[in-house]
Enzyme design. Structure first.
Site, PDB file in Angstrom:
ATOM      1  N   LYS A  11       0.919  -0.927   0.303  1.00 17.40           N
ATOM      2  CA  LYS A  11      -0.071  -0.008   0.056  1.00 17.40           C
ATOM      3  C   LYS A  11       0.291   0.905   0.032  1.00 17.40           C
ATOM      4  CE  LYS A  11      -3.759  -2.441   2.205  1.00 17.40           C
ATOM      5  NZ  LYS A  11      -4.784  -1.997   3.327  1.00 17.40           N
ATOM      6  N   TYR A  51     -12.532  -1.032  -3.779  1.00 12.57           N
ATOM      7  CA  TYR A  51     -13.770  -1.658  -2.343  1.00 12.57           C
ATOM      8  C   TYR A  51     -14.968  -2.005  -2.090  1.00 12.57           C
ATOM      9  CZ  TYR A  51      -8.396  -1.817  -0.207  1.00 12.57           C
ATOM     10  OH  TYR A  51      -6.946  -2.169   0.399  1.00 12.57           O
ATOM     11  N   PHE A  59     -15.202   3.710   7.450  1.00 13.25           N
ATOM     12  CA  PHE A  59     -14.107   4.460   6.121  1.00 13.25           C
ATOM     13  C   PHE A  59     -14.068   4.455   4.508  1.00 13.25           C
ATOM     14  CE2 PHE A  59     -14.005  -0.804   7.851  1.00 13.25           C
ATOM     15  CZ  PHE A  59     -13.705  -1.062   6.605  1.00 13.25           C
ATOM     16  N   ARG A  87      -2.235 -14.564   4.882  1.00 11.30           N
ATOM     17  CA  ARG A  87      -3.326 -13.774   5.857  1.00 11.30           C
ATOM     18  C   ARG A  87      -2.749 -13.410   7.228  1.00 11.30           C
ATOM     19  NH1 ARG A  87      -8.013  -9.663   4.476  1.00 11.30           N
ATOM     20  NH2 ARG A  87      -7.624 -10.053   6.465  1.00 11.30           N
ATOM     21  N   THR A  93      -5.467  -7.216  10.877  1.00  7.78           N
ATOM     22  CA  THR A  93      -5.814  -5.257   9.600  1.00  7.78           C
ATOM     23  C   THR A  93      -5.676  -4.032  10.883  1.00  7.78           C
ATOM     24  OG1 THR A  93      -8.155  -6.396   9.343  1.00  7.78           O
ATOM     25  CG2 THR A  93      -7.845  -4.390   8.762  1.00  7.78           C
ATOM     26  N   ARG A 104       2.390  -7.002   8.803  1.00  4.05           N
ATOM     27  CA  ARG A 104       1.699  -5.647   8.964  1.00  4.05           C
ATOM     28  C   ARG A 104       2.327  -4.915  10.589  1.00  4.05           C
ATOM     29  NH1 ARG A 104      -4.530  -7.091   7.612  1.00  4.05           N
ATOM     30  NH2 ARG A 104      -4.772  -5.637   5.532  1.00  4.05           N
ATOM     31  N   ASN A 114      -2.048   0.385   6.416  1.00  3.14           N
ATOM     32  CA  ASN A 114      -1.788  -1.011   7.509  1.00  3.14           C
ATOM     33  C   ASN A 114      -0.875  -2.491   6.498  1.00  3.14           C
ATOM     34  OD1 ASN A 114      -3.746  -2.045   5.105  1.00  3.14           O
ATOM     35  ND2 ASN A 114      -4.846  -3.171   7.643  1.00  3.14           N
ATOM     36  N   HIS A 117      -2.484  -5.350   1.091  1.00  2.43           N
ATOM     37  CA  HIS A 117      -3.406  -6.148   0.817  1.00  2.43           C
ATOM     38  C   HIS A 117      -3.247  -7.529   1.010  1.00  2.43           C
ATOM     39  CE1 HIS A 117      -7.809  -6.546   0.039  1.00  2.43           C
ATOM     40  NE2 HIS A 117      -7.426  -7.361  -1.113  1.00  2.43           N
ATOM     41  N   GLU A 128      -9.696  -9.924  -7.687  1.00  3.74           N
ATOM     42  CA  GLU A 128      -8.944  -8.874  -7.634  1.00  3.74           C
ATOM     43  C   GLU A 128      -7.478  -8.915  -8.480  1.00  3.74           C
ATOM     44  OE1 GLU A 128     -10.286  -8.119  -2.276  1.00  3.74           O
ATOM     45  OE2 GLU A 128      -7.615  -9.208  -3.278  1.00  3.74           O
TER      46      GLU A 128
HETATM   47  N1  UDP Z   1      -9.935  -0.074   7.217  1.00  8.33           N
HETATM   48  C1  UDP Z   1      -9.986   0.599   7.826  1.00  8.33           C
HETATM   49  N2  UDP Z   1     -10.150   1.478   8.915  1.00  8.33           N
HETATM   50  C2  UDP Z   1     -11.051   0.446   9.626  1.00  8.33           C
HETATM   51  C3  UDP Z   1     -11.286  -1.174   9.003  1.00  8.33           C
HETATM   52  C4  UDP Z   1     -10.253  -1.005   7.745  1.00  8.33           C
HETATM   53  O1  UDP Z   1      -9.664   2.105   7.339  1.00  8.33           O
HETATM   54  O2  UDP Z   1     -11.311   0.482  10.719  1.00  8.33           O
HETATM   55  C5  UDP Z   1      -8.705  -0.281   6.116  1.00  8.33           C
HETATM   56  C6  UDP Z   1      -7.230  -0.852   6.242  1.00  8.33           C
HETATM   57  O3  UDP Z   1      -6.796  -0.145   5.155  1.00  8.33           O
HETATM   58  C7  UDP Z   1      -8.069  -2.792   5.459  1.00  8.33           C
HETATM   59  C8  UDP Z   1      -9.007  -2.224   4.322  1.00  8.33           C
HETATM   60  O4  UDP Z   1      -9.367  -0.813   5.122  1.00  8.33           O
HETATM   61  O5  UDP Z   1      -6.747  -2.917   5.039  1.00  8.33           O
HETATM   62  C9  UDP Z   1      -9.737  -3.527   4.599  1.00  8.33           C
HETATM   63  O6  UDP Z   1     -10.728  -3.424   5.148  1.00  8.33           O
HETATM   64  P1  UDP Z   1     -10.389  -5.218   5.650  1.00  8.33           P
HETATM   65  O7  UDP Z   1     -11.620  -5.517   6.945  1.00  8.33           O
HETATM   66  O8  UDP Z   1     -11.303  -5.912   4.384  1.00  8.33           O
HETATM   67  O9  UDP Z   1      -9.567  -5.585   6.103  1.00  8.33           O
HETATM   68  P2  UDP Z   1      -8.056  -6.545   5.801  1.00  8.33           P
HETATM   69  O10 UDP Z   1      -8.919  -7.573   4.896  1.00  8.33           O
HETATM   70  O11 UDP Z   1      -6.962  -5.568   4.932  1.00  8.33           O
HETATM   71  O12 UDP Z   1      -7.220  -7.069   6.929  1.00  8.33           O
HETATM   72 MG    MG Z   2     -10.417  -6.959   3.081  1.00  8.69          MG
END
Ligand code: UDP
Ligand code: MG
Length: 139
Positions: A11, A51, A59, A87, A93, A104, A114, A117, A128
């Protein structure tokens, strides 16, 4: 559809901080083969589309602004059990909750910025990967 592939983005925060090499090294050392890789930048429109699944979440606007704020590295990765293993490699996250030794935990600065992705399912990994790469760009 291949079920041994996942999709990642390094990112904007991690690219800006000079962590492409460090993150890519961790990915390769964890046993992932890079099938496709691209240094690129999303427009706000494309980030919004990528997204879209989060469009109703609070968010979303901030996420779209952030993900289009600078260059990223997009990649397709191959490994047995790729989606779940990746993952695990990236961690939670929220970096404050990410396990020691995860990408992360090491590189993320906040829940939004973070570092990486990782796709959450085989179906989304395919969607994707197709968002960024044509058949001719995969090896
Ligand atoms: N995100 C954020 N605030 C939150 C949760 C998520 O800014 O409270 C952002 C963060 O960059 C995250 C992305 O949105 O990676 C997608 O969220 P997701 O829940 O899918 O998390 P991920 O799969 O990336 O762990
Ligand atoms: Mg996700």
């Amino acid at each position: 559809m291949a079920t041994n592939r996942t999709f990642t983005m390094i990112k904007p925060d991690a690219v800006a901080a000079g962590n492409i090499g460090g993150i890519t090294k961790m990915i390769e050392e964890a046993g992932f083969r890079i099938v496709a890789m691209k240094y690129t930048k999303l427009t706000a429109e494309l980030a919004g589309k990528f997204y879209e699944v989060h469009a109703e979440r609070p968010f979303y606007g901030e996420l779209v602004t952030y993900m289009s704020s600078g260059p990223i590295v997009a990649a397709i990765l191959e490994k047995d059990n790729a989606v779940a293993d990746f993952r695990t490699l990236i961690g939670a996250t929220n970096p404050a909750e990410a396990a020691e030794g995860t990408i992360r935990k090491i590189y993320a600065t906040s829940i939004a910025a973070n570092a990486v992705h990782g796709s959450d399912s085989d179906d989304n990994a395919a969607i994707e990967g197709n968002f960024y790469f044509s058949q001719l760009e995969r090896f």
